[in-house]
Design a protein around this motif. Structure first.
Motif, PDB file in Angstrom:
ATOM      1  N   ALA A  74      41.275 -19.067 104.549  1.00 12.15           N
ATOM      2  CA  ALA A  74      40.473 -19.268 103.444  1.00 12.15           C
ATOM      3  C   ALA A  74      39.010 -18.600 103.762  1.00 12.15           C
ATOM      4  O   ALA A  74      38.358 -18.376 102.908  1.00 12.15           O
ATOM      5  N   HIS A  77      39.683 -14.929 103.021  1.00 14.44           N
ATOM      6  CA  HIS A  77      40.386 -14.855 101.462  1.00 14.44           C
ATOM      7  C   HIS A  77      40.052 -16.140 100.682  1.00 14.44           C
ATOM      8  O   HIS A  77      41.154 -16.991 100.491  1.00 14.44           O
ATOM      9  N   PRO A  78      38.913 -16.473 100.159  1.00 20.09           N
ATOM     10  CA  PRO A  78      38.649 -17.399  99.489  1.00 20.09           C
ATOM     11  C   PRO A  78      39.645 -17.510  98.235  1.00 20.09           C
ATOM     12  O   PRO A  78      39.737 -18.836  97.672  1.00 20.09           O
ATOM     13  N   ASP A  79      39.967 -16.679  97.541  1.00 21.30           N
ATOM     14  CA  ASP A  79      41.061 -16.540  96.468  1.00 21.30           C
ATOM     15  C   ASP A  79      42.259 -17.100  96.601  1.00 21.30           C
ATOM     16  O   ASP A  79      43.000 -17.634  95.969  1.00 21.30           O
ATOM     17  N   LEU A  80      42.414 -17.257  97.931  1.00 23.23           N
ATOM     18  CA  LEU A  80      43.771 -18.074  98.172  1.00 23.23           C
ATOM     19  C   LEU A  80      43.772 -19.605  98.420  1.00 23.23           C
ATOM     20  O   LEU A  80      44.573 -20.392  98.718  1.00 23.23           O
ATOM     21  N   ALA A  81      42.504 -20.340  97.960  1.00 24.53           N
ATOM     22  CA  ALA A  81      42.390 -21.467  98.126  1.00 24.53           C
ATOM     23  C   ALA A  81      43.390 -22.387  97.416  1.00 24.53           C
ATOM     24  O   ALA A  81      43.853 -23.475  97.955  1.00 24.53           O
ATOM     25  N   GLN A 135      53.468 -15.769 100.151  1.00 21.71           N
ATOM     26  CA  GLN A 135      51.959 -15.836  99.632  1.00 21.71           C
ATOM     27  C   GLN A 135      51.061 -15.271 100.918  1.00 21.71           C
ATOM     28  O   GLN A 135      50.208 -14.562 100.763  1.00 21.71           O
TER      29      GLN A 135
END
Length: 156
Positions: A74, A77-81, A135
């Motif tokens: 996280a 890669h905050p986009d993977l929250a 993912q």
């Protein structure tokens, strides 16, 4: 970056695959123990051992991911929250299913009841592992995380 650092970065994806393979194997051994015996006789101890070992290993794996691996992902890669939230929800559901299996083992339920619990766990676990690998494996190949692999992913 040194060769050792490059190897360490890529190792997280390999280690995740290895842990998933071991958990799949543990599930298979547990299923075979259920198929072999009547839980009211001596195989009950063997079944209890396999179920306890499998449940403990899977729970340890998920707790390590939630505690160490997912926060590191996280942060980079905050986009993977949303993906991480979905995986954590799976962890919660699987923990609930493992609790049901443990209760069935403790109650010395029939092999058919135990097999039903294992089938449910197997279905969710396999779906979860495949989604997680789709993912996160590419992300794990570049993840910079200085942590003990066994504390992060469970027994290797």
């Amino acid at each position: 970056m040194t060769e050792r650092e490059t190897t360490r970065l890529i190792a997280w994806s390999r280690e995740l695959r290895r842990v998933h393979a071991r958990l799949r194997d543990a599930l298979q051994v547990t299923r075979e123990a259920v198929d072999r015996g009547d839980p009211t006789e001596s195989p009950a101890r063997e079944l209890l051992l396999f179920c306890h070992g499998f449940c403990s290993a899977l729970d340890t794996h998920h707790r390590g991911e939630d505690r160490t691996l997912f926060p590191a992902i996280a942060a980079e890669h905050p986009d993977l929250a949303p993906v991480l939230r979905a995986l954590e929800q799976d962890h919660s559901m699987i923990a609930h299913l493992l609790g049901g299996l443990q209760a069935a083992v403790d109650a010395r339920s029939s092999p058919e009841v135990l097999a039903g619990h294992l089938e449910g766990i197997a279905a969710i676990m396999e779906s979860h592992f495949r989604y997680e690998e789709r993912q996160l494996l590419a992300v794990l190949e570049g993840l910079e995380l200085d942590a003990d692999p066994e504390e992060t992913l469970g027994p290797l």
